[in-house]
Design a protein around this motif. Sequence first.
Motif, PDB file in Angstrom:
ATOM      1  N   PHE A  25       0.835  -1.362   0.245  1.00  0.00           N
ATOM      2  CA  PHE A  25       0.180  -0.003  -0.317  1.00  0.00           C
ATOM      3  C   PHE A  25       0.519   1.272  -0.189  1.00  0.00           C
ATOM      4  CE2 PHE A  25       1.043  -0.740   4.563  1.00  0.00           C
ATOM      5  CZ  PHE A  25       0.512   0.710   4.960  1.00  0.00           C
ATOM      6  N   THR A  26       0.182   2.122  -0.132  1.00  0.00           N
ATOM      7  CA  THR A  26       0.781   4.058   0.020  1.00  0.00           C
ATOM      8  C   THR A  26      -0.056   4.277   0.750  1.00  0.00           C
ATOM      9  OG1 THR A  26       2.136   5.033  -1.573  1.00  0.00           O
ATOM     10  CG2 THR A  26       0.340   4.077  -2.699  1.00  0.00           C
ATOM     11  N   VAL A  27      -0.034   5.859   0.771  1.00  0.00           N
ATOM     12  CA  VAL A  27      -0.716   6.834   1.155  1.00  0.00           C
ATOM     13  C   VAL A  27      -0.497   8.023   0.758  1.00  0.00           C
ATOM     14  CG1 VAL A  27      -1.138   7.355   3.794  1.00  0.00           C
ATOM     15  CG2 VAL A  27      -0.244   5.542   3.266  1.00  0.00           C
ATOM     16  N   THR A  28      -1.356   9.331   0.860  1.00  0.00           N
ATOM     17  CA  THR A  28      -2.248  10.424   0.740  1.00  0.00           C
ATOM     18  C   THR A  28      -3.077  10.728   2.031  1.00  0.00           C
ATOM     19  OG1 THR A  28      -1.943   9.966  -1.994  1.00  0.00           O
ATOM     20  CG2 THR A  28      -2.491  12.001  -0.771  1.00  0.00           C
ATOM     21  N   GLU A  29      -1.897  11.666   2.585  1.00  0.00           N
ATOM     22  CA  GLU A  29      -2.260  12.569   3.104  1.00  0.00           C
ATOM     23  C   GLU A  29      -2.744  14.043   2.946  1.00  0.00           C
ATOM     24  OE1 GLU A  29      -2.069  11.183   7.595  1.00  0.00           O
ATOM     25  OE2 GLU A  29       0.154  11.242   6.844  1.00  0.00           O
ATOM     26  N   THR A  30      -3.976  15.185   3.650  1.00  0.00           N
ATOM     27  CA  THR A  30      -4.563  16.569   2.928  1.00  0.00           C
ATOM     28  C   THR A  30      -4.457  16.828   4.223  1.00  0.00           C
ATOM     29  OG1 THR A  30      -4.861  15.667   0.714  1.00  0.00           O
ATOM     30  CG2 THR A  30      -5.538  17.718   1.098  1.00  0.00           C
ATOM     31  N   VAL A  31      -3.819  18.129   4.304  1.00  0.00           N
ATOM     32  CA  VAL A  31      -4.440  19.279   5.617  1.00  0.00           C
ATOM     33  C   VAL A  31      -4.791  20.772   4.957  1.00  0.00           C
ATOM     34  CG1 VAL A  31      -4.814  17.390   6.951  1.00  0.00           C
ATOM     35  CG2 VAL A  31      -2.705  19.561   6.406  1.00  0.00           C
ATOM     36  N   PRO A  32      -5.689  21.057   4.910  1.00  0.00           N
ATOM     37  CA  PRO A  32      -6.104  22.904   4.860  1.00  0.00           C
ATOM     38  C   PRO A  32      -4.190  23.442   5.944  1.00  0.00           C
ATOM     39  CG  PRO A  32      -7.823  22.273   6.682  1.00  0.00           C
ATOM     40  CD  PRO A  32      -7.064  20.838   6.496  1.00  0.00           C
ATOM     41  N   VAL A  33      -4.017  24.709   5.171  1.00  0.00           N
ATOM     42  CA  VAL A  33      -3.339  25.154   5.207  1.00  0.00           C
ATOM     43  C   VAL A  33      -3.648  26.970   4.753  1.00  0.00           C
ATOM     44  CG1 VAL A  33      -1.720  23.633   6.073  1.00  0.00           C
ATOM     45  CG2 VAL A  33      -1.443  24.995   3.710  1.00  0.00           C
ATOM     46  N   ARG A  34      -2.837  27.804   5.905  1.00  0.00           N
ATOM     47  CA  ARG A  34      -3.567  29.279   5.530  1.00  0.00           C
ATOM     48  C   ARG A  34      -1.759  29.932   4.802  1.00  0.00           C
ATOM     49  NH1 ARG A  34      -6.531  31.630  10.930  1.00  0.00           N
ATOM     50  NH2 ARG A  34      -7.299  29.293  12.408  1.00  0.00           N
ATOM     51  N   ALA A  35      -2.201  31.250   4.077  1.00  0.00           N
ATOM     52  CA  ALA A  35      -1.022  31.822   3.867  1.00  0.00           C
ATOM     53  C   ALA A  35      -0.796  32.470   4.780  1.00  0.00           C
ATOM     54  CB  ALA A  35      -2.120  32.415   2.289  1.00  0.00           C
ATOM     55  N   THR A  36       0.179  32.633   4.963  1.00  0.00           N
ATOM     56  CA  THR A  36       1.419  34.381   5.341  1.00  0.00           C
ATOM     57  C   THR A  36       1.461  35.591   5.202  1.00  0.00           C
ATOM     58  OG1 THR A  36       3.480  33.004   5.118  1.00  0.00           O
ATOM     59  CG2 THR A  36       2.656  31.976   7.047  1.00  0.00           C
ATOM     60  N   ASP A  37       2.003  36.396   5.677  1.00  0.00           N
ATOM     61  CA  ASP A  37       2.342  37.208   4.973  1.00  0.00           C
ATOM     62  C   ASP A  37       3.309  37.432   3.990  1.00  0.00           C
ATOM     63  OD1 ASP A  37       0.369  38.820   7.004  1.00  0.00           O
ATOM     64  OD2 ASP A  37       1.758  38.965   8.694  1.00  0.00           O
ATOM     65  N   GLY A  38       2.739  37.945   2.714  1.00  0.00           N
ATOM     66  CA  GLY A  38       3.738  37.963   2.053  1.00  0.00           C
ATOM     67  C   GLY A  38       3.306  36.624   0.887  1.00  0.00           C
ATOM     68  N   ILE A  39       2.301  35.981   0.908  1.00  0.00           N
ATOM     69  CA  ILE A  39       1.806  34.805   0.619  1.00  0.00           C
ATOM     70  C   ILE A  39       0.405  35.067   0.123  1.00  0.00           C
ATOM     71  CG2 ILE A  39       1.319  32.079   0.348  1.00  0.00           C
ATOM     72  CD1 ILE A  39       4.321  32.633  -0.591  1.00  0.00           C
ATOM     73  N   THR A  40      -0.107  34.883  -1.366  1.00  0.00           N
ATOM     74  CA  THR A  40      -1.401  34.893  -1.331  1.00  0.00           C
ATOM     75  C   THR A  40      -1.917  33.864  -1.763  1.00  0.00           C
ATOM     76  OG1 THR A  40      -0.899  37.836  -2.222  1.00  0.00           O
ATOM     77  CG2 THR A  40      -2.929  36.705  -3.291  1.00  0.00           C
ATOM     78  N   ALA A  41      -3.302  33.382  -1.705  1.00  0.00           N
ATOM     79  CA  ALA A  41      -3.658  31.840  -2.241  1.00  0.00           C
ATOM     80  C   ALA A  41      -4.963  32.848  -3.319  1.00  0.00           C
ATOM     81  CB  ALA A  41      -4.818  31.185  -1.199  1.00  0.00           C
ATOM     82  N   LEU A  42      -4.917  31.748  -4.351  1.00  0.00           N
ATOM     83  CA  LEU A  42      -5.369  31.973  -5.617  1.00  0.00           C
ATOM     84  C   LEU A  42      -7.017  31.962  -5.336  1.00  0.00           C
ATOM     85  CD1 LEU A  42      -3.364  29.451  -8.209  1.00  0.00           C
ATOM     86  CD2 LEU A  42      -3.562  32.295  -8.185  1.00  0.00           C
ATOM     87  N   SER A  43      -7.805  33.230  -6.077  1.00  0.00           N
ATOM     88  CA  SER A  43      -8.947  32.528  -5.809  1.00  0.00           C
ATOM     89  C   SER A  43      -9.414  31.581  -6.691  1.00  0.00           C
ATOM     90  CB  SER A  43      -9.376  34.290  -6.356  1.00  0.00           C
ATOM     91  OG  SER A  43      -9.472  34.694  -7.738  1.00  0.00           O
ATOM     92  N   GLY A  44     -11.487  31.691  -6.249  1.00  0.00           N
ATOM     93  CA  GLY A  44     -11.739  30.194  -6.639  1.00  0.00           C
ATOM     94  C   GLY A  44     -12.082  29.303  -5.755  1.00  0.00           C
ATOM     95  N   GLY A  45     -13.100  28.361  -6.410  1.00  0.00           N
ATOM     96  CA  GLY A  45     -13.861  27.809  -4.796  1.00  0.00           C
ATOM     97  C   GLY A  45     -15.076  28.576  -4.182  1.00  0.00           C
ATOM     98  N   SER A  46     -15.599  27.094  -3.823  1.00  0.00           N
ATOM     99  CA  SER A  46     -16.426  28.033  -2.623  1.00  0.00           C
ATOM    100  C   SER A  46     -16.217  28.245  -1.744  1.00  0.00           C
ATOM    101  CB  SER A  46     -17.656  26.819  -2.716  1.00  0.00           C
ATOM    102  OG  SER A  46     -16.728  25.889  -1.810  1.00  0.00           O
ATOM    103  N   ILE A  47     -15.339  28.198  -1.291  1.00  0.00           N
ATOM    104  CA  ILE A  47     -14.560  28.858   0.255  1.00  0.00           C
ATOM    105  C   ILE A  47     -14.544  30.401  -0.077  1.00  0.00           C
ATOM    106  CG2 ILE A  47     -14.200  27.254   1.120  1.00  0.00           C
ATOM    107  CD1 ILE A  47     -11.482  27.718   1.275  1.00  0.00           C
ATOM    108  N   ASP A  48     -13.988  30.655  -0.609  1.00  0.00           N
ATOM    109  CA  ASP A  48     -13.436  32.713  -1.573  1.00  0.00           C
ATOM    110  C   ASP A  48     -14.238  33.284  -0.901  1.00  0.00           C
ATOM    111  OD1 ASP A  48     -11.613  31.942  -3.002  1.00  0.00           O
ATOM    112  OD2 ASP A  48     -12.865  32.872  -5.209  1.00  0.00           O
ATOM    113  N   GLY A  49     -13.501  34.514   0.334  1.00  0.00           N
ATOM    114  CA  GLY A  49     -14.540  35.314   1.308  1.00  0.00           C
ATOM    115  C   GLY A  49     -14.577  34.671   2.427  1.00  0.00           C
ATOM    116  N   GLU A  50     -14.525  33.623   2.972  1.00  0.00           N
ATOM    117  CA  GLU A  50     -15.031  32.361   3.520  1.00  0.00           C
ATOM    118  C   GLU A  50     -13.568  33.151   5.184  1.00  0.00           C
ATOM    119  OE1 GLU A  50     -17.196  31.265   5.250  1.00  0.00           O
ATOM    120  OE2 GLU A  50     -18.405  30.736   3.767  1.00  0.00           O
ATOM    121  N   ASP A  51     -14.023  33.112   6.305  1.00  0.00           N
ATOM    122  CA  ASP A  51     -12.221  33.806   6.878  1.00  0.00           C
ATOM    123  C   ASP A  51     -11.569  32.047   7.140  1.00  0.00           C
ATOM    124  OD1 ASP A  51     -11.911  33.504  10.443  1.00  0.00           O
ATOM    125  OD2 ASP A  51     -11.600  35.793   9.072  1.00  0.00           O
TER     126      ASP A  51
END
Length: 460
Positions: free
Chosen positions: A102-128
């Motif tokens: 077997f092999t494994v994939t793991e995923t978590v959400p993370v936040r952008a920090t100062d100086g890094i901008t997340a690309l817009s798109g998806g249903s969470i745009d505008g969410e805190d």
Amino acid sequence: MFVLSNAWSALMRHKGRSAATAAIVLVVVFGTMTAAAIVQANTEATGSTRAEQTANASIRPTAATWEKVSATDSDSTEQYLTWSDYTTFATAAQEAGLSFDFTVTETVPVRATDGITALSGGSIDGEDDDTTGGALIWRAFYTLDAAHANDMGRYKVIEGKHLNYSTSTTDITGALISQAFADENGLEVGDTFEVATATDADTTYELTVRGIYEYVADADVDNPVTAARNRDNAIYTNYPAFSNAGLDPTSTDDVSGWEIPDLDVLFNPGTADSYDSFVTALQDSGELDGYEVSSPSLEAYDASIAPLNSAASTARVVGIALAVAGGAAVLAVCLVGVCARSRRDEIGMALASGVTRGRLGWQFMLEVFIVTLPALAVGILAGGFLAKPLGSALVSYETSVGSSLIWHSIWIGLGVVLAIAIVTALRTVAFTTPQLFAAEASAATDSPTHDVDADTEAQA
């Protein structure tokens, strides 16, 4: 020799009809061989070749279970599968006598920090970020096989290097970022950037841009948390980097909310048959309630031969229609050559001269053979050499013409030619004497005549 000479002379007197017959035979043979090659390739692709494919197995929540998961509700991560769940599945398969890795994939959400901008798109745009855990995605692959099964889409590295999956690697900061993310943030290979954990904006991790990727396939995401984000916000690392950041808890009892990673264990039972046995074992165990099994590798293979499947369906119809219509057309042209007024006169004169009906029938059979057999041979050769590149161009799949298909085409072709020749010969010998000379009598009746009395008065 007399019969052969007569047959050849007749063909030369009717070159257009002979050429039309040869052309029809050539087109029909080449077309039906190409169609048969596509059908044969599809049969092999969906049969023996598919059975030999290495099949992996992914166990994930069903659509009904995923409906309980929300990108804005951290408590819904309780629906994720855990190591304990996957251990239960593995035990059921082992008890059925199956072996696998077997092999494994793991995923978590993370936040952008100062100086890094997340690309817009998806249903969470505008969410805190406190609600969603952040607009970025950190996904870790244990092995290259896990990366190949990426449900956010296959990707290729266009700058830099791929991830290092070696268990002895010391690379615990290298990451792949998308071209769009790199352009948005002015990042290049070798640059560093920081991301923050989903639960604490002050806890950050520094990553190094090891490579820049772009997607080469569409996403097929089930998890609403991942689907709610722009997939170009995905940051891919190996497992050591993920573990070093403390994102892989030893037990989900110690964490909650966005700290719980989306765990996806990809089993590798072996062949397609082994995969079927694996699925059966899990279904029999009763442990799949709320979950379902799929094979990303088999699904990818099936998608790759989808154009071939479609082409084969069309080829079956076209091949049959071409064979029937072509055979009927050749027979019609040959019979026209027998029933034409000039040929009927020729037959009548031959019979009046003492030529037997048997020799006349043999002559007309030779006329069929002389025209159709060379065209049959050329059509088979053309099909043998051109069906493969033509199939590759049409369906992007190798449609080789094997010896069995060639011999099949030869025997069927010879059988059809012989049948047409026999029908033509029978039609020739079936003419009765009144039929043969009816055309000549009709021609004599319809020809211009002179009124003898009128001519005589005119002379007087």
